[in-house]
Scaffold this active site. Structure first.
Site, PDB file in Angstrom:
ATOM      1  N   SER A 120      -8.911  39.747 -11.950  1.00 19.59           N
ATOM      2  CA  SER A 120      -8.244  39.254 -10.741  1.00 19.59           C
ATOM      3  C   SER A 120      -6.761  39.073 -11.009  1.00 19.59           C
ATOM      4  O   SER A 120      -6.350  38.792 -12.150  1.00 19.59           O
ATOM      5  CB  SER A 120      -8.868  37.895 -10.394  1.00 19.59           C
ATOM      6  N   TYR A 144     -11.255  28.540 -12.520  1.00 20.68           N
ATOM      7  CA  TYR A 144     -11.693  29.914 -12.208  1.00 20.68           C
ATOM      8  C   TYR A 144     -10.770  30.917 -12.898  1.00 20.68           C
ATOM      9  O   TYR A 144     -11.235  31.866 -13.554  1.00 20.68           O
ATOM     10  CB  TYR A 144     -11.697  30.134 -10.682  1.00 20.68           C
ATOM     11  N   LYS A 148     -11.382  33.993 -15.898  1.00 22.53           N
ATOM     12  CA  LYS A 148     -11.024  35.426 -15.813  1.00 22.53           C
ATOM     13  C   LYS A 148     -10.121  35.812 -16.986  1.00 22.53           C
ATOM     14  O   LYS A 148     -10.288  36.880 -17.587  1.00 22.53           O
ATOM     15  CB  LYS A 148     -10.331  35.726 -14.473  1.00 22.53           C
TER      16      LYS A 148
HETATM   17  P1  NAD Z   1     -19.627  37.315  -4.495  1.00 24.36           P
HETATM   18  O1  NAD Z   1     -19.889  35.883  -4.755  1.00 24.36           O
HETATM   19  O2  NAD Z   1     -19.784  37.814  -3.110  1.00 24.36           O
HETATM   20  O3  NAD Z   1     -20.527  38.226  -5.452  1.00 24.36           O
HETATM   21  C1  NAD Z   1     -20.848  37.833  -6.771  1.00 24.36           C
HETATM   22  C2  NAD Z   1     -22.340  38.087  -6.986  1.00 24.36           C
HETATM   23  O4  NAD Z   1     -22.666  37.711  -8.325  1.00 24.36           O
HETATM   24  C3  NAD Z   1     -23.217  37.270  -6.049  1.00 24.36           C
HETATM   25  O5  NAD Z   1     -24.157  38.135  -5.436  1.00 24.36           O
HETATM   26  C4  NAD Z   1     -23.904  36.274  -6.974  1.00 24.36           C
HETATM   27  O6  NAD Z   1     -25.194  35.940  -6.531  1.00 24.36           O
HETATM   28  C5  NAD Z   1     -23.899  37.007  -8.298  1.00 24.36           C
HETATM   29  N1  NAD Z   1     -23.925  36.142  -9.489  1.00 24.36           N
HETATM   30  C6  NAD Z   1     -23.084  35.134  -9.796  1.00 24.36           C
HETATM   31  N2  NAD Z   1     -23.416  34.603 -10.970  1.00 24.36           N
HETATM   32  C7  NAD Z   1     -24.473  35.301 -11.445  1.00 24.36           C
HETATM   33  C8  NAD Z   1     -25.247  35.234 -12.627  1.00 24.36           C
HETATM   34  N3  NAD Z   1     -25.041  34.304 -13.571  1.00 24.36           N
HETATM   35  N4  NAD Z   1     -26.250  36.119 -12.786  1.00 24.36           N
HETATM   36  C9  NAD Z   1     -26.494  37.061 -11.851  1.00 24.36           C
HETATM   37  N5  NAD Z   1     -25.797  37.169 -10.721  1.00 24.36           N
HETATM   38  C10 NAD Z   1     -24.789  36.294 -10.516  1.00 24.36           C
HETATM   39  O7  NAD Z   1     -18.152  37.617  -5.029  1.00 24.36           O
HETATM   40  P2  NAD Z   1     -17.237  38.891  -4.800  1.00 24.36           P
HETATM   41  O8  NAD Z   1     -16.149  38.516  -3.879  1.00 24.36           O
HETATM   42  O9  NAD Z   1     -18.080  40.059  -4.524  1.00 24.36           O
HETATM   43  O10 NAD Z   1     -16.588  39.015  -6.249  1.00 24.36           O
HETATM   44  C11 NAD Z   1     -17.095  39.899  -7.220  1.00 24.36           C
HETATM   45  C12 NAD Z   1     -16.252  39.766  -8.472  1.00 24.36           C
HETATM   46  O11 NAD Z   1     -14.889  40.048  -8.147  1.00 24.36           O
HETATM   47  C13 NAD Z   1     -16.240  38.386  -9.107  1.00 24.36           C
HETATM   48  O12 NAD Z   1     -16.239  38.544 -10.503  1.00 24.36           O
HETATM   49  C14 NAD Z   1     -14.937  37.773  -8.642  1.00 24.36           C
HETATM   50  O13 NAD Z   1     -14.468  36.811  -9.543  1.00 24.36           O
HETATM   51  C15 NAD Z   1     -14.052  39.000  -8.623  1.00 24.36           C
HETATM   52  N6  NAD Z   1     -12.892  38.878  -7.712  1.00 24.36           N
HETATM   53  C16 NAD Z   1     -13.126  38.577  -6.382  1.00 24.36           C
HETATM   54  C17 NAD Z   1     -12.030  38.448  -5.531  1.00 24.36           C
HETATM   55  C18 NAD Z   1     -12.224  38.090  -4.074  1.00 24.36           C
HETATM   56  O14 NAD Z   1     -11.268  37.624  -3.430  1.00 24.36           O
HETATM   57  N7  NAD Z   1     -13.400  38.296  -3.487  1.00 24.36           N
HETATM   58  C19 NAD Z   1     -10.726  38.639  -6.017  1.00 24.36           C
HETATM   59  C20 NAD Z   1     -10.544  38.962  -7.358  1.00 24.36           C
HETATM   60  C21 NAD Z   1     -11.650  39.072  -8.202  1.00 24.36           C
HETATM   61  C1  WQD Z   2      -3.938  33.633   0.814  1.00 24.96           C
HETATM   62  C2  WQD Z   2      -2.815  32.891   1.535  1.00 24.96           C
HETATM   63  C3  WQD Z   2      -3.018  30.500   1.438  1.00 24.96           C
HETATM   64  C4  WQD Z   2      -6.540  29.897   3.816  1.00 24.96           C
HETATM   65  C5  WQD Z   2      -7.407  33.715  -4.011  1.00 24.96           C
HETATM   66  C6  WQD Z   2      -7.658  33.343  -5.431  1.00 24.96           C
HETATM   67  C7  WQD Z   2      -7.468  34.548  -6.308  1.00 24.96           C
HETATM   68  C8  WQD Z   2      -8.311  35.741  -5.815  1.00 24.96           C
HETATM   69  C9  WQD Z   2      -8.095  36.001  -4.363  1.00 24.96           C
HETATM   70  C10 WQD Z   2     -10.408  35.771  -6.934  1.00 24.96           C
HETATM   71  C11 WQD Z   2      -2.306  31.668   0.759  1.00 24.96           C
HETATM   72  C12 WQD Z   2      -3.111  30.999   2.871  1.00 24.96           C
HETATM   73  C13 WQD Z   2      -5.495  30.515   3.152  1.00 24.96           C
HETATM   74  C14 WQD Z   2      -6.273  29.080   4.952  1.00 24.96           C
HETATM   75  C15 WQD Z   2      -3.930  29.592   4.714  1.00 24.96           C
HETATM   76  N1  WQD Z   2      -9.713  35.474  -5.934  1.00 24.96           N
HETATM   77  N2  WQD Z   2      -4.210  30.356   3.604  1.00 24.96           N
HETATM   78  N3  WQD Z   2      -4.963  28.984   5.366  1.00 24.96           N
HETATM   79  O1  WQD Z   2      -4.971  32.127  -2.868  1.00 24.96           O
HETATM   80  O2  WQD Z   2      -3.922  34.427  -2.699  1.00 24.96           O
HETATM   81  O3  WQD Z   2      -6.067  34.151  -3.865  1.00 24.96           O
HETATM   82  O4  WQD Z   2      -8.288  34.781  -3.614  1.00 24.96           O
HETATM   83  O5  WQD Z   2     -10.054  36.198  -7.997  1.00 24.96           O
HETATM   84  O6  WQD Z   2      -7.833  34.153  -7.582  1.00 24.96           O
HETATM   85  O7  WQD Z   2      -6.758  32.318  -5.803  1.00 24.96           O
HETATM   86  O8  WQD Z   2      -6.018  33.947  -1.429  1.00 24.96           O
HETATM   87  O9  WQD Z   2      -7.037  34.049   0.777  1.00 24.96           O
HETATM   88  O10 WQD Z   2      -7.092  31.855  -0.473  1.00 24.96           O
HETATM   89  O11 WQD Z   2      -4.929  32.686   0.424  1.00 24.96           O
HETATM   90  O12 WQD Z   2      -2.761  29.447   5.121  1.00 24.96           O
HETATM   91  O13 WQD Z   2      -7.147  28.482   5.575  1.00 24.96           O
HETATM   92  O14 WQD Z   2      -3.365  32.377   2.768  1.00 24.96           O
HETATM   93  O15 WQD Z   2      -2.314  29.283   1.389  1.00 24.96           O
HETATM   94  O16 WQD Z   2      -0.936  31.546   0.973  1.00 24.96           O
HETATM   95  P1  WQD Z   2      -5.134  33.566  -2.737  1.00 24.96           P
HETATM   96  P2  WQD Z   2      -6.367  33.114  -0.148  1.00 24.96           P
END
Ligand code: NAD
Ligand code: WQD
Length: 352
Positions: A120, A144, A148
């Site tokens: 991430s 979190y 990562k």
């Molecule tokens: P999500 O929660 O929708 O999907 C994650 C899945 O992993 C879920 O289905 C959950 O049940 C499963 N899971 C969690 N822990 C587990 C375990 N111990 N064993 C088996 N299954 C498990 O999340 P997502 O948004 O699809 O994110 C996927 C990956 O991408 C994550 O690693 C997250 O950190 C990373 N990521 C997400 C975002 C985002 O904004 N969505 C941004 C950057 C990175």
């Molecule tokens: C985006 C912008 C908020 C909600 C997060 C994690 C990052 C990654 C992606 C996993 C910010 C603003 C949000 C609301 C708002 N996840 N906002 N009102 O913070 O960039 O990233 O998700 O790895 O690790 O930190 O994403 O969507 O939460 O926020 O004004 O109700 O929207 O303040 O400026 P962020 P976000």
């Protein structure tokens, strides 16, 4: 693929199948609903190979990997909520790092040694340079983010110790949008704290107006700027990464973003246009831990993987709204509504 039933994993699953792979999903459904497997079958027209398993169960994981004759693993499973991680840091370390270590141990024991890892942009902490290149300093601002960053470091040590490993670390920026079928998308809208689900709640007039955190940032309209990437583009990046690992056996560490930033206000306006709904919002103080701007330098991903995002903010808003409306509509009403002008197109059985 671990975490294959989640938001990003389901989209990756579809792209893998389309690219000719035969993916298998491992998930404990701690943050997903087994019903999503039915949606995947509806989209792909094929049965889904899924095992309910917690990654921290090492013997069970080794048993699954040993039977699978897998070419590689895409490791998405993790807990991902920043506010929740602040409340329960040890649960995040246990699940995200415990799960990773268990997976690496199982892969060391029975293979394979090609691994794509969901990292991430959070690993850049408070970015020093913009757009952010992959060699920027790393840090973390919440538990979190710590998991990562630590996971990246563990994988670096593993790859250094044993050159048979090929690890692709993908640093996602801000994933948004949903599959074009509207059958899968981000869930649950109710509790997620990210911007898109929060806008969705406001568009559905659920609860209080959207809180817009901060209007005094040094950006073009005073609201924070992020690099939103369509989840279908993101999914395509995983296939490119896996192919690269399998082709040359060498690892990589790349940003998956568009290189273009959008402010929170721009997203609210685009979502309002896509949905035809008002998005009620009120300006609130900055959210602690937020940075003013976070935008990827996408050049390395293009050079190494040939990755380039093709979908823009409008497509993210349209697809997110389409999926939301489908999830909201009772099943029986869907067919009738789909025929009406202005409603999303009818379901397609197979998009592959
Ligand atoms: P999500 O929660 O929708 O999907 C994650 C899945 O992993 C879920 O289905 C959950 O049940 C499963 N899971 C969690 N822990 C587990 C375990 N111990 N064993 C088996 N299954 C498990 O999340 P997502 O948004 O699809 O994110 C996927 C990956 O991408 C994550 O690693 C997250 O950190 C990373 N990521 C997400 C975002 C985002 O904004 N969505 C941004 C950057 C990175
Ligand atoms: C985006 C912008 C908020 C909600 C997060 C994690 C990052 C990654 C992606 C996993 C910010 C603003 C949000 C609301 C708002 N996840 N906002 N009102 O913070 O960039 O990233 O998700 O790895 O690790 O930190 O994403 O969507 O939460 O926020 O004004 O109700 O929207 O303040 O400026 P962020 P976000």
């Amino acid at each position: 693929m671990t975490g294959g039933a989640g938001y990003i994993g389901t989209h990756v699953y579809i792209e893998l199948l389309r690219a000719g792979f035969r993916p298998a999903i491992l998930d404990n459904f701690s943050n997903s609903d087994p019903a999503v497997l039915g949606a995947l079958e509806e989209i792909t027209g094929q049965p889904v190979d899924c095992t309910r398993i917690d990654l921290r169960d090492g013997p069970a994981l080794s048993a699954v990997l040993a039977q699978g004759r897998f070419a590689g693993v895409i490791h998405l499973a993790a807990l991902k909520s920043v506010p929740e991680s602040l409340l329960h840091p040890s649960a995040y370390v246990d699940n995200n790092l415990g799960g990773l270590v268990s997976l690496v141990r199982a892969m060391e024991a029975v293979g394979p040694r090609a691994l794509v890892f969901s990292s991430s942009a959070t690993v850049y902490g408070t970015p020093e340079r913009l757009p952010i290149p992959e060699d920027a300093a790393r840090g973390f601002t919440n538990p979190y983010g710590f998991t990562k960053l630590a996971a990246e470091q563990i994988l670096e040590m593993v790859a250094t110790a044993d050159p048979r490993w090929a690890i692709g670390t993908l640093r996602y920026f801000n994933p948004a949008g949903a599959h074009s079928s509207g059958l899968i998308g981000e869930a649950p809208v109710e509790s997620a704290t990210n911007l898109f689900p929060a806008i969705a709640r406001a568009a559905l007039c659920r609860g209080a107006p959207l809180q817009l955190f901060g209007s005094d940032y040094p950006t073009r309209d005073g609201t924070a700027e992020r690099d939103f990437i369509h989840v279908e583009d993101l999914a395509a990046g995983h296939v490119l990464s896996l192919r690269r690992l399998l082709d040359d056996g060498r690892g990589h560490r790349v940003n998956l973003g568009t290189g273009q930033g959008h402010t929170v206000l721009e997203v609210i306006r685009a979502y309002a246009a896509a949905s035809g709904r008002d998005i009620p919002y009120r300006i609130a103080p900055r959210r602690p831990g937020d940075v003013a701007r976070c935008v990827a330098d996408p050049a390395l991903a293009e050079r190494l993987l040939g990755f380039r995002a093709t979908r823009g903010l409008e497509a993210m808003c349209h697809s997110a709204w389409n999926a939301l409306i489908r999830a909201e509509m009772p099943r029986q009403a869907r067919a009738r509504a789909a025929a009406r002008p202005g409603w999303p197109a009818p379901l397609q059985r197979s998009l592959i």
